[in-house]
Write a protein that holds these residues in place. Structure first.
Motif, PDB file in Angstrom:
ATOM      1  N   ILE A  62       8.888-106.162 -30.587  1.00  0.00           N
ATOM      2  CA  ILE A  62       9.750-104.996 -30.800  1.00  0.00           C
ATOM      3  C   ILE A  62       8.915-103.751 -31.082  1.00  0.00           C
ATOM      4  N   ASP A  63       7.893-103.880 -31.937  1.00  0.00           N
ATOM      5  CA  ASP A  63       7.034-102.745 -32.246  1.00  0.00           C
ATOM      6  C   ASP A  63       6.353-102.205 -30.986  1.00  0.00           C
ATOM      7  N   ALA A  64       5.862-103.117 -30.147  1.00  0.00           N
ATOM      8  CA  ALA A  64       5.163-102.695 -28.929  1.00  0.00           C
ATOM      9  C   ALA A  64       6.099-101.947 -27.991  1.00  0.00           C
ATOM     10  N   GLU A  65       7.338-102.415 -27.888  1.00  0.00           N
ATOM     11  CA  GLU A  65       8.296-101.760 -26.986  1.00  0.00           C
ATOM     12  C   GLU A  65       8.704-100.389 -27.531  1.00  0.00           C
ATOM     13  N   ILE A  66       8.952-100.306 -28.827  1.00  0.00           N
ATOM     14  CA  ILE A  66       9.342 -99.026 -29.429  1.00  0.00           C
ATOM     15  C   ILE A  66       8.185 -98.031 -29.378  1.00  0.00           C
ATOM     16  N   GLU A  67       6.962 -98.522 -29.564  1.00  0.00           N
ATOM     17  CA  GLU A  67       5.776 -97.657 -29.516  1.00  0.00           C
ATOM     18  C   GLU A  67       5.697 -96.903 -28.188  1.00  0.00           C
ATOM     19  N   LYS A  68       6.099 -97.559 -27.110  1.00  0.00           N
ATOM     20  CA  LYS A  68       6.058 -96.924 -25.787  1.00  0.00           C
ATOM     21  C   LYS A  68       6.931 -95.679 -25.718  1.00  0.00           C
ATOM     22  N   HIS A  69       7.981 -95.640 -26.536  1.00  0.00           N
ATOM     23  CA  HIS A  69       8.975 -94.574 -26.421  1.00  0.00           C
ATOM     24  C   HIS A  69       8.926 -93.571 -27.580  1.00  0.00           C
ATOM     25  N   ILE A  70       7.991 -93.801 -28.525  1.00  0.00           N
ATOM     26  CA  ILE A  70       7.875 -92.894 -29.677  1.00  0.00           C
ATOM     27  C   ILE A  70       6.982 -91.702 -29.350  1.00  0.00           C
ATOM     28  N   GLU A  71       5.859 -91.940 -28.715  1.00  0.00           N
ATOM     29  CA  GLU A  71       4.889 -90.868 -28.429  1.00  0.00           C
ATOM     30  C   GLU A  71       4.588 -90.818 -26.929  1.00  0.00           C
TER      31      GLU A  71
END
Length: 444
Positions: A62-71
């Motif tokens: 989940i962290d890896a997927e969200i990281e893609k869309h944060i910055e």
């Protein structure tokens, strides 16, 4: 019993609840929110006496997927995330009118309830992980800009009004009606029949409010419904409060992250309150099903939804001895494919593996994240199941693993709140800031 490695899991908090509540959440990664936006995430959860453990691999996915869309911040992605979550809540709430019109078709109604409850679990469980990730990002950004992490985090407020917030507005409207018509002394009488004899309109408003919000004080299929007594205690002291944060004005990435955190705050609580509203409405249905199975409502909530469906079909029953054992303590290994529930000796073994034994060290100081500023002094009350506590007094300090909507009636009387788990978007953080009650979360 499935063999698990404790090192593959991280502690997720403690929520003491009946079997049915936890077990319905086990397929949360298969719901639309997760399957569309964070596909292929693993969902295994271990529960032992309310202690829950989350698969570390799920956190990484989940962290890896969200990281893609944060910055840089992907506005479209998160708007889709919020929209799908909103839809899951609305779809679950759509069961309410059906309870009144289709109660005779209780078999199909119960199946739909289970299906939609599991779908609600997709955004509900996901927000626990995403909220922690977003909070960490906000802390990092604050540090990089030389700002106080706590001051920045205190700017997070729910993006919309929750069901409980709407209820508070209705309560204040009744208070205003009574005040405008010189009827406050009638409210002080706490006598609904006396009020009816003096002003029928006020009595009808009160009774309608209490009936509509009976779900307050319940959570996870149990708890004590909201009462007329609780109404009078609340309305006599109810005040309109506003968030005292807002110490800084932000722009750019800060704004986007704080707005997302605000939606996480709102959706986490909205999912919890939606589950309470609909689950309370379904108590008569579950009671009827329990009677068909030869048990009581207090028994049926200690079964999994699959055990209930099997019981209705006549394909197997859970013994009274097993149900009695689960009421004393139970555990489960929950995956998207099956629910493995255990009690007794198996539970004891899992407790030895997953839950560290408490030592006799005397703790004189707690520290965590300030969720609501202030100073308080009072008698400490440690609470795991709020509806079993009858002597929580005004001015007591509420200490809990983490609060849920059924804690609110106690929270209103608390001098301060401390929780083991939770961040700045947790239930305790949201409610304490709304009530201006000092609060520290995440003391571990």
């Amino acid at each position: 019993m499935t063999t698990l490695n404790k090192d593959d899991f991280k502690p997720w908090g403690r929520w003491v609840a009946p079997t049915l509540a936890w077990e319905l959440m086990c397929r949360w990664t298969r719901g639309k929110v997760m399957s569309e936006l964070i596909p292929n995430a693993k969902s295994t959860i271990v529960v032992v006496n309310g202690h829950s453990f989350f698969l570390k691999e799920s956190q990484r996915q989940i962290d890896a997927e969200i990281e893609k869309h944060i910055e840089p911040f992907d506005t479209e992605y998160f708007a889709r995330y919020i929209s799908l979550s909103d839809r899951a809540i609305e779809d679950f709430m759509s069961l309410l009118p059906r309870v009144k019109t289709e109660s005779n078709d209780w078999r199909n109604l119960l199946k739909d309830f289970f299906i939609k409850y599991k779908e609600l679990g997709s955004p509900w469980m996901t927000f626990f992980v995403i909220s922690d990730f977003v909070e960490l990002k906000i802390r990092q950004l604050a540090k990089e800009n030389g700002l106080s992490e706590e001051e920045v985090l205190l700017n997070i407020t729910p993006a919309r009004k929750n069901f409980s917030g709407e209820a508070k507005e209705e309560l204040l409207a009744i208070q205003s009606f009574a005040q405008a018509n010189g009827l406050l002394s009638l409210l002080e009488s706490k006598d609904i029949e006396l009020i009816r004899s003096e002003n029928e309109s006020l009595a009808e408003k009160i009774q309608s409010y209490v009936k509509k919000h009976r779900w307050m004080g319940t959570h996870h299929f149990w708890g004590s419904p909201y009462t007329m007594e609780a109404f009078f205690d609340e309305i006599l002291t109810a005040k309109r409060v506003t968030n005292s944060a807002g110490v800084e004005t932000f722009s750019g990435e800060f704004t986007s992250l704080l707005e997302l955190a605000g939606y996480c705050s709102w959706l986490r609580l909205q999912c919890a309150e939606a589950s309470d509203i609909v689950a309370y409405a379904f108590r008569p249905i579950l009671t009827k099903v329990a009677e068909v199975m030869g048990i009581t409502y207090d028994d049926i909530i200690w079964l999994s939804h699959e055990e209930i469906l099997d019981g209705i079909r006549g394909q197997g029953t859970v013994s009274p001895e097993t149900i009695a054992s689960r009421k004393k303590g139970w555990g489960a290994i929950l995956t998207e494919k099956k629910s493995e529930i255990f009690e007794g000796g198996k539970l004891a073994k899992m407790l030895d593996v997953f839950v560290e034994k408490q030592n006799d060290t005397i703790v004189t100081e707690f520290s965590g994240t300030p969720a609501s500023k202030g100073y308080a002094k009072g008698r400490v009350r440690i609470i795991f199941v709020p509806h079993r506590i009858n002597d929580f007094n005004k001015g007591d300090v509420l200490v809990a693993p983490e609060t849920t909507p059924d804690f609110v009636l106690h929270m209103k009387n608390a001098a301060a709140i401390l929780t083991d788990q939770g961040g700045i978007t947790s239930h305790a953080a949201i409610i304490s800031r709304e009530m201006h009650i000092p609060c520290i979360v995440g003391t571990k």
